[in-house]
Design a protein around this motif. Structure first.
Motif, mmCIF file in Angstrom:
data_model
loop_
_atom_site.group_PDB
_atom_site.id
_atom_site.type_symbol
_atom_site.label_atom_id
_atom_site.label_comp_id
_atom_site.label_asym_id
_atom_site.label_seq_id
_atom_site.Cartn_x
_atom_site.Cartn_y
_atom_site.Cartn_z
ATOM 1 N N ARG A 169 0.854 -1.195 0.000
ATOM 2 C CA ARG A 169 0.000 0.000 0.000
ATOM 3 C C ARG A 169 0.884 1.236 0.000
ATOM 4 O O ARG A 169 1.787 1.370 0.821
ATOM 5 C CB ARG A 169 -0.882 0.033 1.253
ATOM 6 C CG ARG A 169 -1.632 -1.250 1.514
ATOM 7 C CD ARG A 169 -3.015 -1.203 0.923
ATOM 8 N NE ARG A 169 -3.671 -2.495 0.931
ATOM 9 C CZ ARG A 169 -4.241 -3.075 1.962
ATOM 10 N NH1 ARG A 169 -4.250 -2.486 3.132
ATOM 11 N NH2 ARG A 169 -4.811 -4.248 1.839
ATOM 12 N N LYS A 170 0.643 2.133 -0.926
ATOM 13 C CA LYS A 170 1.410 3.376 -1.002
ATOM 14 C C LYS A 170 0.896 4.380 0.014
ATOM 15 O O LYS A 170 -0.295 4.429 0.299
ATOM 16 C CB LYS A 170 1.311 3.984 -2.400
ATOM 17 C CG LYS A 170 1.996 3.176 -3.458
ATOM 18 C CD LYS A 170 1.882 3.851 -4.802
ATOM 19 C CE LYS A 170 2.515 2.999 -5.883
ATOM 20 N NZ LYS A 170 2.390 3.641 -7.197
ATOM 21 N N VAL A 171 1.806 5.189 0.541
ATOM 22 C CA VAL A 171 1.460 6.259 1.469
ATOM 23 C C VAL A 171 1.971 7.554 0.874
ATOM 24 O O VAL A 171 3.119 7.641 0.439
ATOM 25 C CB VAL A 171 2.106 6.033 2.863
ATOM 26 C CG1 VAL A 171 1.839 7.210 3.780
ATOM 27 C CG2 VAL A 171 1.613 4.739 3.473
ATOM 28 N N GLN A 172 1.114 8.558 0.823
ATOM 29 C CA GLN A 172 1.494 9.865 0.290
ATOM 30 C C GLN A 172 1.263 10.921 1.366
ATOM 31 O O GLN A 172 0.229 10.910 2.037
ATOM 32 C CB GLN A 172 0.657 10.193 -0.949
ATOM 33 C CG GLN A 172 1.056 11.477 -1.619
ATOM 34 C CD GLN A 172 0.259 11.716 -2.891
ATOM 35 O OE1 GLN A 172 -0.726 11.042 -3.179
ATOM 36 N NE2 GLN A 172 0.689 12.681 -3.663
ATOM 37 N N VAL A 173 2.228 11.798 1.542
ATOM 38 C CA VAL A 173 2.143 12.874 2.525
ATOM 39 C C VAL A 173 2.348 14.194 1.800
ATOM 40 O O VAL A 173 3.260 14.321 0.982
ATOM 41 C CB VAL A 173 3.217 12.709 3.628
ATOM 42 C CG1 VAL A 173 3.220 13.892 4.564
ATOM 43 C CG2 VAL A 173 2.993 11.411 4.388
ATOM 44 N N GLN A 174 1.498 15.166 2.097
ATOM 45 C CA GLN A 174 1.641 16.508 1.522
ATOM 46 C C GLN A 174 1.783 17.506 2.656
ATOM 47 O O GLN A 174 1.062 17.430 3.651
ATOM 48 C CB GLN A 174 0.432 16.867 0.667
ATOM 49 C CG GLN A 174 0.301 16.015 -0.567
ATOM 50 C CD GLN A 174 -0.915 16.400 -1.395
ATOM 51 O OE1 GLN A 174 -1.894 16.925 -0.882
ATOM 52 N NE2 GLN A 174 -0.846 16.126 -2.679
ATOM 53 N N HIS A 231 10.102 20.291 6.217
ATOM 54 C CA HIS A 231 10.663 19.074 5.638
ATOM 55 C C HIS A 231 9.905 17.887 6.228
ATOM 56 O O HIS A 231 9.698 17.827 7.437
ATOM 57 C CB HIS A 231 12.151 18.958 5.963
ATOM 58 C CG HIS A 231 12.728 17.630 5.592
ATOM 59 N ND1 HIS A 231 13.009 17.295 4.288
ATOM 60 C CD2 HIS A 231 13.036 16.556 6.333
ATOM 61 C CE1 HIS A 231 13.480 16.064 4.257
ATOM 62 N NE2 HIS A 231 13.504 15.594 5.490
ATOM 63 N N ALA A 232 9.504 16.972 5.387
ATOM 64 C CA ALA A 232 8.784 15.788 5.872
ATOM 65 C C ALA A 232 9.501 14.537 5.383
ATOM 66 O O ALA A 232 10.005 14.491 4.266
ATOM 67 C CB ALA A 232 7.349 15.796 5.353
ATOM 68 N N SER A 233 9.545 13.540 6.242
ATOM 69 C CA SER A 233 10.069 12.239 5.839
ATOM 70 C C SER A 233 9.098 11.183 6.353
ATOM 71 O O SER A 233 8.528 11.313 7.436
ATOM 72 C CB SER A 233 11.479 12.015 6.378
ATOM 73 O OG SER A 233 11.504 12.079 7.776
ATOM 74 N N TRP A 234 8.903 10.139 5.557
ATOM 75 C CA TRP A 234 7.927 9.117 5.900
ATOM 76 C C TRP A 234 8.224 7.853 5.113
ATOM 77 O O TRP A 234 8.969 7.876 4.135
ATOM 78 C CB TRP A 234 6.500 9.602 5.604
ATOM 79 C CG TRP A 234 6.217 9.794 4.147
ATOM 80 C CD1 TRP A 234 5.645 8.888 3.295
ATOM 81 C CD2 TRP A 234 6.512 10.939 3.350
ATOM 82 N NE1 TRP A 234 5.550 9.407 2.032
ATOM 83 C CE2 TRP A 234 6.079 10.675 2.032
ATOM 84 C CE3 TRP A 234 7.094 12.173 3.613
ATOM 85 C CZ2 TRP A 234 6.224 11.574 1.001
ATOM 86 C CZ3 TRP A 234 7.237 13.068 2.579
ATOM 87 C CH2 TRP A 234 6.800 12.774 1.294
ATOM 88 N N ARG A 235 7.618 6.758 5.562
ATOM 89 C CA ARG A 235 7.680 5.520 4.789
ATOM 90 C C ARG A 235 6.772 5.699 3.587
ATOM 91 O O ARG A 235 5.634 6.136 3.716
ATOM 92 C CB ARG A 235 7.178 4.352 5.618
ATOM 93 C CG ARG A 235 8.132 3.952 6.691
ATOM 94 C CD ARG A 235 7.613 2.843 7.564
ATOM 95 N NE ARG A 235 6.680 1.926 6.933
ATOM 96 C CZ ARG A 235 6.091 0.931 7.552
ATOM 97 N NH1 ARG A 235 6.338 0.707 8.819
ATOM 98 N NH2 ARG A 235 5.254 0.158 6.926
ATOM 99 N N HIS A 236 7.233 5.339 2.431
ATOM 100 C CA HIS A 236 6.455 5.546 1.211
ATOM 101 C C HIS A 236 5.446 4.430 0.960
ATOM 102 O O HIS A 236 4.674 4.499 0.006
ATOM 103 C CB HIS A 236 7.391 5.713 0.017
ATOM 104 C CG HIS A 236 8.203 6.969 0.128
ATOM 105 N ND1 HIS A 236 7.769 8.183 -0.332
ATOM 106 C CD2 HIS A 236 9.414 7.208 0.695
ATOM 107 C CE1 HIS A 236 8.664 9.110 -0.080
ATOM 108 N NE2 HIS A 236 9.673 8.548 0.559
ATOM 109 N N GLY A 237 5.421 3.457 1.840
ATOM 110 C CA GLY A 237 4.444 2.386 1.706
ATOM 111 C C GLY A 237 4.675 1.312 2.751
ATOM 112 O O GLY A 237 5.636 1.359 3.516
ATOM 113 N N TYR A 238 3.801 0.322 2.734
ATOM 114 C CA TYR A 238 3.897 -0.798 3.668
ATOM 115 C C TYR A 238 3.120 -1.960 3.086
ATOM 116 O O TYR A 238 2.322 -1.821 2.156
ATOM 117 C CB TYR A 238 3.335 -0.419 5.040
ATOM 118 C CG TYR A 238 1.848 -0.141 5.019
ATOM 119 C CD1 TYR A 238 0.942 -1.156 5.341
ATOM 120 C CD2 TYR A 238 1.347 1.085 4.649
ATOM 121 C CE1 TYR A 238 -0.412 -0.924 5.286
ATOM 122 C CE2 TYR A 238 -0.003 1.336 4.601
ATOM 123 C CZ TYR A 238 -0.886 0.323 4.936
ATOM 124 O OH TYR A 238 -2.230 0.546 4.874
#
Length: 65
Positions: free
Chosen positions: A41-46, A53-60
């Motif tokens: 599953r893709k994860v999108q952050v805006q 600055h944002a950092s995150w896992r791009h999916g799981y």
């Protein structure tokens, strides 16, 4: 990532790291997709602030059960 190439840069790097740690947030969410199918599953952050600055896992991977 904070890079230090010379020992005299260490103090400034530690100060930046300290500032960064004092201004971070942790967000969580629950997926609306409740299927336990093991699919990616893709994860999108805006972020609506240009200086942020944002950092995150791009999916799981969803659980299988």
């Amino acid at each position: 990532m904070i890079r230090v190439h010379k020992l005299d840069e260490l103090s400034d790097a530690m100060e930046k790291l300290s500032r960064d740690l004092r201004s971070q947030y942790l967000l969580g969410y629950y997926s609306s997709n409740t299927q336990n199918d093991g699919r990616y599953r893709k994860v999108q952050v805006q972020v609506n602030q240009p200086e942020a600055h944002a950092s995150w896992r791009h999916g799981y991977y969803a659980p299988l059960q």
